[in-house]
Design an enzyme around this catalytic site. Structure first.
Site, PDB file in Angstrom:
ATOM      1  N   THR A  12      47.403  32.208  40.658  1.00 13.12           N
ATOM      2  CA  THR A  12      48.598  32.941  41.103  1.00 13.12           C
ATOM      3  C   THR A  12      48.656  34.358  40.529  1.00 13.12           C
ATOM      4  O   THR A  12      49.577  35.105  40.836  1.00 13.12           O
ATOM      5  CB  THR A  12      49.870  32.171  40.670  1.00 13.12           C
ATOM      6  OG1 THR A  12      49.730  31.851  39.266  1.00 13.12           O
ATOM      7  CG2 THR A  12      50.035  30.890  41.459  1.00 13.12           C
ATOM      8  N   GLY A  13      47.695  34.713  39.696  1.00 19.03           N
ATOM      9  CA  GLY A  13      47.727  36.031  39.050  1.00 19.03           C
ATOM     10  C   GLY A  13      47.090  37.112  39.906  1.00 19.03           C
ATOM     11  O   GLY A  13      46.612  36.858  41.013  1.00 19.03           O
ATOM     12  N   VAL A  15      44.272  38.903  39.437  1.00 19.01           N
ATOM     13  CA  VAL A  15      42.840  38.693  39.700  1.00 19.01           C
ATOM     14  C   VAL A  15      42.642  37.403  40.497  1.00 19.01           C
ATOM     15  O   VAL A  15      41.833  37.342  41.419  1.00 19.01           O
ATOM     16  CB  VAL A  15      42.042  38.652  38.373  1.00 19.01           C
ATOM     17  CG1 VAL A  15      40.590  38.272  38.624  1.00 19.01           C
ATOM     18  CG2 VAL A  15      42.123  39.996  37.667  1.00 19.01           C
ATOM     19  N   SER A  41      54.047  28.260  37.729  1.00 17.05           N
ATOM     20  CA  SER A  41      53.761  28.366  39.170  1.00 17.05           C
ATOM     21  C   SER A  41      53.277  27.056  39.780  1.00 17.05           C
ATOM     22  O   SER A  41      53.039  26.995  40.987  1.00 17.05           O
ATOM     23  CB  SER A  41      52.692  29.426  39.429  1.00 17.05           C
ATOM     24  OG  SER A  41      53.111  30.665  38.975  1.00 17.05           O
ATOM     25  N   ARG A 101      33.125  36.783  25.516  1.00 18.03           N
ATOM     26  CA  ARG A 101      32.144  37.825  25.874  1.00 18.03           C
ATOM     27  C   ARG A 101      31.129  38.130  24.780  1.00 18.03           C
ATOM     28  O   ARG A 101      29.963  38.370  25.072  1.00 18.03           O
ATOM     29  CB  ARG A 101      32.877  39.114  26.254  1.00 18.03           C
ATOM     30  CG  ARG A 101      33.611  39.000  27.570  1.00 18.03           C
ATOM     31  CD  ARG A 101      34.248  40.330  27.906  1.00 18.03           C
ATOM     32  NE  ARG A 101      35.160  40.198  29.027  1.00 18.03           N
ATOM     33  CZ  ARG A 101      36.264  40.916  29.177  1.00 18.03           C
ATOM     34  NH1 ARG A 101      36.591  41.817  28.263  1.00 18.03           N
ATOM     35  NH2 ARG A 101      37.029  40.742  30.222  1.00 18.03           N
ATOM     36  N   CYS A 130      36.576  45.128  32.841  1.00 16.99           N
ATOM     37  CA  CYS A 130      36.496  45.884  34.096  1.00 16.99           C
ATOM     38  C   CYS A 130      35.868  47.263  33.928  1.00 16.99           C
ATOM     39  O   CYS A 130      35.027  47.678  34.733  1.00 16.99           O
ATOM     40  CB  CYS A 130      37.878  46.001  34.727  1.00 16.99           C
ATOM     41  SG  CYS A 130      39.163  46.437  33.547  1.00 16.99           S
ATOM     42  N   GLN A 157      42.398  54.565  33.573  1.00 12.95           N
ATOM     43  CA  GLN A 157      42.484  53.196  34.076  1.00 12.95           C
ATOM     44  C   GLN A 157      43.819  52.887  34.767  1.00 12.95           C
ATOM     45  O   GLN A 157      44.893  53.245  34.286  1.00 12.95           O
ATOM     46  CB  GLN A 157      42.232  52.215  32.921  1.00 12.95           C
ATOM     47  CG  GLN A 157      40.830  52.370  32.352  1.00 12.95           C
ATOM     48  CD  GLN A 157      40.486  51.370  31.267  1.00 12.95           C
ATOM     49  OE1 GLN A 157      39.848  51.750  30.288  1.00 12.95           O
ATOM     50  NE2 GLN A 157      40.859  50.118  31.417  1.00 12.95           N
ATOM     51  N   LYS A 208      35.552  47.078  23.180  1.00 11.50           N
ATOM     52  CA  LYS A 208      34.958  46.197  24.207  1.00 11.50           C
ATOM     53  C   LYS A 208      33.911  46.962  24.992  1.00 11.50           C
ATOM     54  O   LYS A 208      32.796  46.482  25.214  1.00 11.50           O
ATOM     55  CB  LYS A 208      36.037  45.725  25.193  1.00 11.50           C
ATOM     56  CG  LYS A 208      36.904  44.583  24.718  1.00 11.50           C
ATOM     57  CD  LYS A 208      37.940  44.268  25.802  1.00 11.50           C
ATOM     58  CE  LYS A 208      39.063  43.426  25.251  1.00 11.50           C
ATOM     59  NZ  LYS A 208      40.185  43.308  26.206  1.00 11.50           N
ATOM     60  N   ARG A 230      45.338  54.830  30.005  1.00  8.03           N
ATOM     61  CA  ARG A 230      46.051  54.275  31.170  1.00  8.03           C
ATOM     62  C   ARG A 230      46.697  55.425  31.933  1.00  8.03           C
ATOM     63  O   ARG A 230      47.364  56.276  31.333  1.00  8.03           O
ATOM     64  CB  ARG A 230      47.135  53.304  30.670  1.00  8.03           C
ATOM     65  CG  ARG A 230      47.800  52.514  31.772  1.00  8.03           C
ATOM     66  CD  ARG A 230      46.945  51.418  32.327  1.00  8.03           C
ATOM     67  NE  ARG A 230      46.750  50.337  31.362  1.00  8.03           N
ATOM     68  CZ  ARG A 230      45.855  49.361  31.533  1.00  8.03           C
ATOM     69  NH1 ARG A 230      45.101  49.311  32.615  1.00  8.03           N
ATOM     70  NH2 ARG A 230      45.722  48.422  30.625  1.00  8.03           N
ATOM     71  N   HIS A 237      39.802  52.050  38.658  1.00  7.12           N
ATOM     72  CA  HIS A 237      39.543  52.771  37.411  1.00  7.12           C
ATOM     73  C   HIS A 237      38.573  53.929  37.669  1.00  7.12           C
ATOM     74  O   HIS A 237      37.585  53.775  38.405  1.00  7.12           O
ATOM     75  CB  HIS A 237      38.872  51.854  36.378  1.00  7.12           C
ATOM     76  CG  HIS A 237      39.777  50.812  35.794  1.00  7.12           C
ATOM     77  ND1 HIS A 237      41.129  50.745  36.027  1.00  7.12           N
ATOM     78  CD2 HIS A 237      39.495  49.789  34.931  1.00  7.12           C
ATOM     79  CE1 HIS A 237      41.650  49.729  35.355  1.00  7.12           C
ATOM     80  NE2 HIS A 237      40.671  49.130  34.683  1.00  7.12           N
TER      81      HIS A 237
END
Ligand code: A2P
Length: 332
Positions: A12-13, A15, A41, A101, A130, A157, A208, A230, A237
């Site tokens: 439901t998000g 992504v 949800s 990761r 991303c 971004q 990251k 941002r 991006h």
């Protein structure tokens, strides 16, 4: 082609919804599909390939039904808890959070760059950050040819990178409302902070990008620094990337290499004001590169402007591509 049972966790998000779109577009050989969210949800419905499905609450028994691949985008703590459970049931998790990761036993994969790393997965494959994904799609072919010595990343971004909350902050902020997700208003502003600050003054997002680039490119000796920002853009991006090479290069040849690289589209025609921009790359799966010019302040360097849809190539598309590679591998 082997047919698979698929699960989408965090369906439901921001992504998660794009996972569905990309899965439909790419027509994966799906036997059955399940959708999971938190209790908030659970019970809501999702339409996939014209059929309605009920979203289920994610629990410890969710994977007790022969699921082959689970695409996760439900945050780090959900992934930390549930990815090992899924993997222990024989499922391969493709996880979009940052939880796994940097784990040396987990491959970190961008299919155009290091699809071979998928082979050594032990049940979890990590989808990179991303901003890292779009950068390495453009940089790997140049590294292979000219050997990169140093990278300076500066990012611009979009708010969609912060999920629904980020998107709403810009939408409501444009109407004068105070921010809920970000520490400052994003409408009419730029915020030089993405994620939390670390003791060395860098943000987690910057670290990251530095660590993930080295892992994906398989090159710990690369020198990299980053500033992540941002900006009031809904989706897509943009990145200014300054690269220094070990070897000399010819600018026309470098452009040709980029034009012929998988997943890259070169848009570089300054005379006609042509360069990549997020409003035009939104909804696309490729990484767009322009403003390609020599860095005249060093022996062998280049400046690039790299733009991609952070929700698609930066998250959902990359994860679905990994799933496609897995299916290809299992079908051999
Ligand atoms: P929910 O809709 O129930 O909150 P976004 O990053 O766009 O905010 O989306 C986050 C996604 O992750 C949503 O689908 C959300 O479900 C899901 N999610 C958040 N926490 C959990 C959890 N503990 N278990 C399963 N899914 C979760």
């Amino acid at each position: 082609m082997k047919k698979v049972n698929l699960a989408v966790v965090g369906a439901t998000g921001m992504v998660g919804r794009t996972f569905l779109k990309v899965l439909e577009e790419r027509n994966l050989p799906i036997e059955s599909i399940y959708f999971f969210s938190s209790s908030r949800s659970a019970g809501s419905t999702i339409t996939f390939n014209g059929k309605e499905y009920t979203v289920e609450e994610l629990t410890e028994t969710s994977f007790d039904r022969g699921i082959d691949i689970a695409l996760f985008s439900a945050g780090g703590s959900t992934s930390e808890k549930f990815s090992p459970i899924a993997a222990s049931k024989g499922c391969v998790v493709v996880d979009n959070s940052s939880a796994w990761r940097m784990d040396p036993s987990v491959p970190l994969v961008v299919p155009e760059v290091n699809s071979h790393d998928i082979e050594w997965n032990k049940g979890i494959i990590a989808n990179p950050n991303c901003s890292t994904i779009q950068a390495v799609v453009a940089l790997k072919p140049l590294h292979d040819k000219y050997k990169i010595k140093r990278i300076v990343y500066t990012t611009f971004q979009a708010v969609s990178g912060a999920g629904m909350g980020g998107y709403n902050d810009l939408e409501q902020g444009l109407k004068g409302e105070a921010p809920k997700k970000f520490a400052h208003p994003i409408a009419g502003n730029v915020i030089p902070q993405i994620d939390v600050f670390l003791p060395n003054g860098y943000t987690k997002e910057e670290v990251k990008m530095i660590k993930e680039t080295k892992k994906i490119m398989g090159s710990e000796s690369l020198k990299i620094t980053a500033t992540t920002v941002r900006v009031p853009v809904f989706n897509g991006h943009s990145e200014s990337i300054n690269v220094e090479f070990e070897n000399q290069f010819d600018l026309d040849e470098l452009k040709e290499i980029l034009k012929n690289s998988p997943g890259v589209i070169v848009q570089d025609d300054p005379a006609n004001n042509v360069y990549p921009m997020p409003i035009y790359t939104s909804g696309k799966d490729e990484t767009f590169v322009g403003r390609i010019r020599r860095d005249e302040s060093v022996e062998s360097g280049v400046n690039l402007w790299v733009v991609a849809d952070n929700i698609r190539k930066g998250a959902a598309t990359n994860a679905v591509q990994i799933a496609q590679e897995l299916i290809k591998m299992w079908s051999k």
